[in-house]
Design a protein around this motif. Structure first.
Motif, PDB file in Angstrom:
ATOM      1  N   UNK A   1      42.813  80.085   1.166  1.00  0.00           N
ATOM      2  CA  UNK A   1      43.979  79.980   1.795  1.00  0.00           C
ATOM      3  C   UNK A   1      44.208  79.057   3.018  1.00  0.00           C
ATOM      4  N   UNK A   2      45.373  78.551   3.035  1.00  0.00           N
ATOM      5  CA  UNK A   2      45.847  77.456   4.038  1.00  0.00           C
ATOM      6  C   UNK A   2      44.878  76.271   4.075  1.00  0.00           C
ATOM      7  N   UNK A   3      43.935  76.253   2.667  1.00  0.00           N
ATOM      8  CA  UNK A   3      43.477  74.739   2.518  1.00  0.00           C
ATOM      9  C   UNK A   3      44.708  73.754   2.130  1.00  0.00           C
ATOM     10  N   UNK A   4      44.020  72.551   2.302  1.00  0.00           N
ATOM     11  CA  UNK A   4      45.172  71.526   1.968  1.00  0.00           C
ATOM     12  C   UNK A   4      44.070  70.369   1.147  1.00  0.00           C
ATOM     13  N   UNK A   5      43.728  70.524  -0.161  1.00  0.00           N
ATOM     14  CA  UNK A   5      42.938  69.847  -0.942  1.00  0.00           C
ATOM     15  C   UNK A   5      43.577  68.800  -1.592  1.00  0.00           C
ATOM     16  N   UNK A   6      42.828  67.444  -1.405  1.00  0.00           N
ATOM     17  CA  UNK A   6      43.182  66.348  -2.273  1.00  0.00           C
ATOM     18  C   UNK A   6      42.307  66.093  -3.251  1.00  0.00           C
TER      19      UNK A   6
ATOM     20  N   UNK B   1      44.032  55.908   0.230  1.00  0.00           N
ATOM     21  CA  UNK B   1      44.331  55.784   1.720  1.00  0.00           C
ATOM     22  C   UNK B   1      45.182  56.879   2.263  1.00  0.00           C
ATOM     23  N   UNK B   2      46.305  57.162   1.642  1.00  0.00           N
ATOM     24  CA  UNK B   2      47.260  57.994   2.187  1.00  0.00           C
ATOM     25  C   UNK B   2      46.491  59.303   2.166  1.00  0.00           C
ATOM     26  N   UNK B   3      45.954  59.963   1.010  1.00  0.00           N
ATOM     27  CA  UNK B   3      45.431  61.212   0.826  1.00  0.00           C
ATOM     28  C   UNK B   3      44.346  61.453   1.996  1.00  0.00           C
ATOM     29  N   UNK B   4      43.575  60.601   2.171  1.00  0.00           N
ATOM     30  CA  UNK B   4      42.675  60.897   3.178  1.00  0.00           C
ATOM     31  C   UNK B   4      43.103  60.927   4.662  1.00  0.00           C
ATOM     32  N   UNK B   5      44.323  60.459   4.865  1.00  0.00           N
ATOM     33  CA  UNK B   5      44.925  60.787   6.310  1.00  0.00           C
ATOM     34  C   UNK B   5      45.422  62.072   6.300  1.00  0.00           C
ATOM     35  N   UNK B   6      45.832  62.735   5.105  1.00  0.00           N
ATOM     36  CA  UNK B   6      46.682  63.957   5.254  1.00  0.00           C
ATOM     37  C   UNK B   6      45.887  65.367   4.952  1.00  0.00           C
TER      38      UNK B   6
ATOM     39  N   UNK C   1      49.987  54.032   9.200  1.00  0.00           N
ATOM     40  CA  UNK C   1      50.085  53.031   7.771  1.00  0.00           C
ATOM     41  C   UNK C   1      48.688  52.960   7.238  1.00  0.00           C
ATOM     42  N   UNK C   2      48.519  53.573   6.029  1.00  0.00           N
ATOM     43  CA  UNK C   2      47.392  53.607   5.524  1.00  0.00           C
ATOM     44  C   UNK C   2      46.995  51.958   4.633  1.00  0.00           C
ATOM     45  N   UNK C   3      45.904  51.367   4.734  1.00  0.00           N
ATOM     46  CA  UNK C   3      45.502  50.017   4.213  1.00  0.00           C
ATOM     47  C   UNK C   3      44.261  50.383   3.365  1.00  0.00           C
ATOM     48  N   UNK C   4      44.654  49.721   2.173  1.00  0.00           N
ATOM     49  CA  UNK C   4      43.478  49.716   0.994  1.00  0.00           C
ATOM     50  C   UNK C   4      43.122  48.212   0.821  1.00  0.00           C
ATOM     51  N   UNK C   5      41.782  47.897   0.985  1.00  0.00           N
ATOM     52  CA  UNK C   5      41.347  46.611   0.824  1.00  0.00           C
ATOM     53  C   UNK C   5      40.397  46.482  -0.161  1.00  0.00           C
ATOM     54  N   UNK C   6      40.633  45.742  -1.510  1.00  0.00           N
ATOM     55  CA  UNK C   6      39.346  45.565  -2.361  1.00  0.00           C
ATOM     56  C   UNK C   6      38.744  44.603  -2.251  1.00  0.00           C
TER      57      UNK C   6
END
Length: 256
Positions: free
Chosen positions: A30-35, A200-205, A245-250
């Motif tokens: 309950x109230x989890x926010x699972x990515x 990147x976005x998911x890990x911040x939310x 601002x999420x950034x992803x660097x490959x």
């Protein structure tokens, strides 16, 4: 720790005899926010279909619990926001009708929506920032507006769990920030399962992470090793969160 809403044990799922998921164990609270993250074809959407009851598992079990007062042990109420690409924008339906359709599962023999249900839909439309667009057909909406209408449909019934499958697809970054503000607000009332390729976005939310690639690795926080990412995405990936601002660097890699 909050009460468990969904308990998955030793889940196996297959299409046409080919195993897509195996040995999957997961508990959503309950109230989890699972990515839910992982490579394309790794089984993210299949996991969602199993939870929603749209796909029968080939093995294992999924047990859902309601923790609402007076409904303990009853059916778990879930809302679902499907992938944007599955929506027929030519279908003749308005914003209000889209949101009201989220209440259709509550109805039995009554053919019409009550005044209370229409008021609930109006409140949800306002919460989604869509006031004045109630009569607008979905084909005339922008991508962000359509996503908000569909999110309204998913939450109008006050579910205990909301499942979103790639919600940021085809929307611009400006609205994406607003989308995650809405989700953070909703998370005060219910659990959220968010499926996304945008690591990147998911890990911040989110609060916790399920990494899916046939099997599932669960992380009770957002700490994911670079080794897992490289092993499952087949290339080096480095993640850097910078402000809002999420950034992803490959990293440099060669395709054989």
């Amino acid at each position: 720790m909050n009460a468990p809403l969904i308990e998955i044990k030793n889940l196996r799922a297959a299409y046409d005899g080919k195993t897509v998921l195996r040995d999957v164990d997961l508990t959503v609270y309950d109230r989890d926010f699972l990515g839910v993250i992982g490579p394309n074809g790794g089984g993210k959407t299949t996991l969602v279909k199993c939870i929603l009851g749209l796909l029968k598992p080939a093995g294992g079990s999924i047990v859902c619990h309601s923790c609402r007062p007076g409904n303990e042990g009853g059916k778990l109420a879930m809302g679902y926001l499907p992938q944007y690409t599955r929506i027929d924008r030519k279908f003749p339906i308005t914003v209000e009708e889209v949101v009201l359709s989220g209440l259709a599962g509550r109805k039995s023999w009554m053919p019409r929506f009550t005044a209370a249900e229409r008021e609930k839909a109006a409140q949800t439309i306002a919460r989604m920032g869509l006031e004045g667009l109630e009569r607008r057909p979905i084909g005339a909406l922008s991508g962000g507006q359509l996503q908000r209408a569909l999110l309204g449909r998913a939450v109008v019934s006050d579910p205990e769990v909301v499942i979103l499958d790639e919600p940021s697809t085809y929307i611009d970054r400006r609205f994406e920030a607003r989308l995650y503000e809405l989700l953070a607000d909703l998370n005060r009332e219910c659990a959220i399962i968010l499926v996304s390729h945008d690591i990147g976005t998911v890990l911040q939310q989110v609060k916790s992470i399920a990494c899916v690639n046939e099997t599932l690795d669960y992380h009770p926080d957002t700490g994911i090793t670079p080794e897992w990412l490289e092993r499952n995405f087949q290339c080096p990936i480095e993640l850097l969160g910078h402000g809002m601002l999420p950034h992803r660097v490959l990293g440099v890699h060669k395709h054989g």
